[in-house]
Write a protein that holds these residues in place. Structure first.
Motif, PDB file in Angstrom:
ATOM      1  N   ASP A  64      -9.533 -33.387  52.310  1.00  0.00           N
ATOM      2  CA  ASP A  64      -9.085 -32.739  53.548  1.00  0.00           C
ATOM      3  C   ASP A  64      -7.586 -32.916  53.773  1.00  0.00           C
ATOM      4  O   ASP A  64      -7.080 -32.657  54.861  1.00  0.00           O
ATOM      5  N   MET A  65      -6.890 -33.371  52.726  1.00  0.00           N
ATOM      6  CA  MET A  65      -5.436 -33.578  52.757  1.00  0.00           C
ATOM      7  C   MET A  65      -5.012 -34.629  53.776  1.00  0.00           C
ATOM      8  O   MET A  65      -3.913 -34.578  54.336  1.00  0.00           O
ATOM      9  N   LYS A  66      -5.873 -35.615  53.995  1.00  0.00           N
ATOM     10  CA  LYS A  66      -5.522 -36.755  54.832  1.00  0.00           C
ATOM     11  C   LYS A  66      -5.091 -37.902  53.927  1.00  0.00           C
ATOM     12  O   LYS A  66      -5.696 -38.148  52.885  1.00  0.00           O
ATOM     13  N   SER A  67      -4.048 -38.601  54.327  1.00  0.00           N
ATOM     14  CA  SER A  67      -3.546 -39.700  53.537  1.00  0.00           C
ATOM     15  C   SER A  67      -4.533 -40.864  53.558  1.00  0.00           C
ATOM     16  O   SER A  67      -5.032 -41.259  54.617  1.00  0.00           O
ATOM     17  N   VAL A  68      -4.835 -41.402  52.370  1.00  0.00           N
ATOM     18  CA  VAL A  68      -5.775 -42.519  52.242  1.00  0.00           C
ATOM     19  C   VAL A  68      -5.152 -43.596  51.368  1.00  0.00           C
ATOM     20  O   VAL A  68      -4.350 -43.307  50.481  1.00  0.00           O
ATOM     21  N   PRO A  69      -5.499 -44.871  51.577  1.00  0.00           N
ATOM     22  CA  PRO A  69      -4.944 -45.946  50.743  1.00  0.00           C
ATOM     23  C   PRO A  69      -5.526 -45.931  49.339  1.00  0.00           C
ATOM     24  O   PRO A  69      -6.713 -45.657  49.148  1.00  0.00           O
TER      25      PRO A  69
END
Length: 297
Positions: A64-69
């Motif tokens: 979903d194009m969300k930044s994740v670690p």
């Protein structure tokens, strides 16, 4: 072409894969040659996407194009977004056996940020004034000005982390000798083929395939024929004109998803013939024709 037409065209692009799950090596056919294997110094999407097999960044993007670690576990920032403290994942090793730690992050960011290195993805970290090693698993980024999108920039594949030992060993030849922390280990790169093998020590657990081979096959019909015969098992960004044919083949699975890819043409006004305004004006009818073609698609 306007953005609406570009997005509509991108939305009908597809990837083709067999219905069966593959445990043996996976072969992928792509339309272009890879331009390099240093993620910090390539500009084309295909090369950067392929390098995700070998490399990882501190952060990445989910579907979903969300930044994740990824190699980072978490971060905090001050109120004006000029300082970011990043906690790193422990127990991760590069493919050459060296430890991933805060010093490795410092080496990578400073290398990318240094104008003298002339790396094409420098803009991702150019706002970082200083990288402080707090301890083995914590780094602090001091920015020259407020920048709320710092974590998004670090999520870009151009900021993926390279083994400092490999950087010291290979120097500029790191472009042909990639060493990262990803799920696959570099094996070989020729003019039109990249081969990687499974990293059985990958911190997330071994991949489900033994390896991946990426082959450059410019002609769409040839890629489709190779897919039908089983010579390749995956074709990303499949051309729309063959979608209907592929959908009729029960041995293939067709997946169509939205895309964030934007196509554009850039003109260098300092180079002939584009330094002549009349040439640039003459190209306007070509642009209108391209818009009309997108309308028909």
């Amino acid at each position: 072409m306007n953005l609406k037409h570009l997005l509509a065209s991108a939305a009908i692009a597809a990837a083709l894969i067999p219905a069966a799950v593959w445990a043996k090596p996976l072969t992928v056919a792509i339309p272009n040659n890879l331009t390099g294997l240093d993620p910090t110094n390539v500009n084309d999407t295909m090369s950067q996407t392929s390098l995700r097999l070998v490399y990882q960044g501190l952060f990445g993007f989910d579907k979903d194009m969300k930044s994740v670690p990824l190699l980072a576990e978490s971060y905090t920032s001050n109120d004006d977004a000029t300082e970011f403290t990043i906690t790193l994942r422990q127990g991760v090793k590069f493919h050459d056996g060296t430890d991933f730690n805060a010093e490795a992050v410092k080496v990578n960011i400073e290398r990318l940020a240094d104008p003298a290195n002339g790396l094409s993805r420098r803009s991702l970290v150019s706002m970082i004034k200083e990288v402080q090693v707090v301890d083995d698993h914590t780094v602090k980024l001091i920015l020259s000005a407020p920048f709320g999108a710092m974590i998004a920039s670090l999520s870009h594949p151009g900021a993926m982390i390279i083994s400092p030992a490999a950087l010291e060993k290979y120097g500029k030849d790191i472009d042909r000798n990639p060493v990262g922390t990803g799920p696959f280990i570099f094996k070989n790169w020729s003019a039109d083929t990249l081969e990687v093998v499974r990293n059985d020590s990958y911190w997330k657990g071994p991949a489900k395939v033994e390896g991946v081979t990426i082959r450059s096959v410019p002609e769409s019909g040839a890629r489709f024929a190779m897919l039908q015969t089983g010579e390749v098992q995956f074709v990303p960004g499949f051309p729309p004109e063959l979608m209907a044919v592929a959908e009729k083949n029960p041995a293939l699975t067709v997946e169509a998803t939205d895309s964030i890819v934007e196509y554009y043409v850039a003109l260098n006004n300092t180079k002939k013939p584009f330094d002549d305004v009349r040439v640039r004006q003459a190209l306007k009818p070509c642009r209108r024709s391209a818009d009309l073609l997108q309308d028909r698609l």
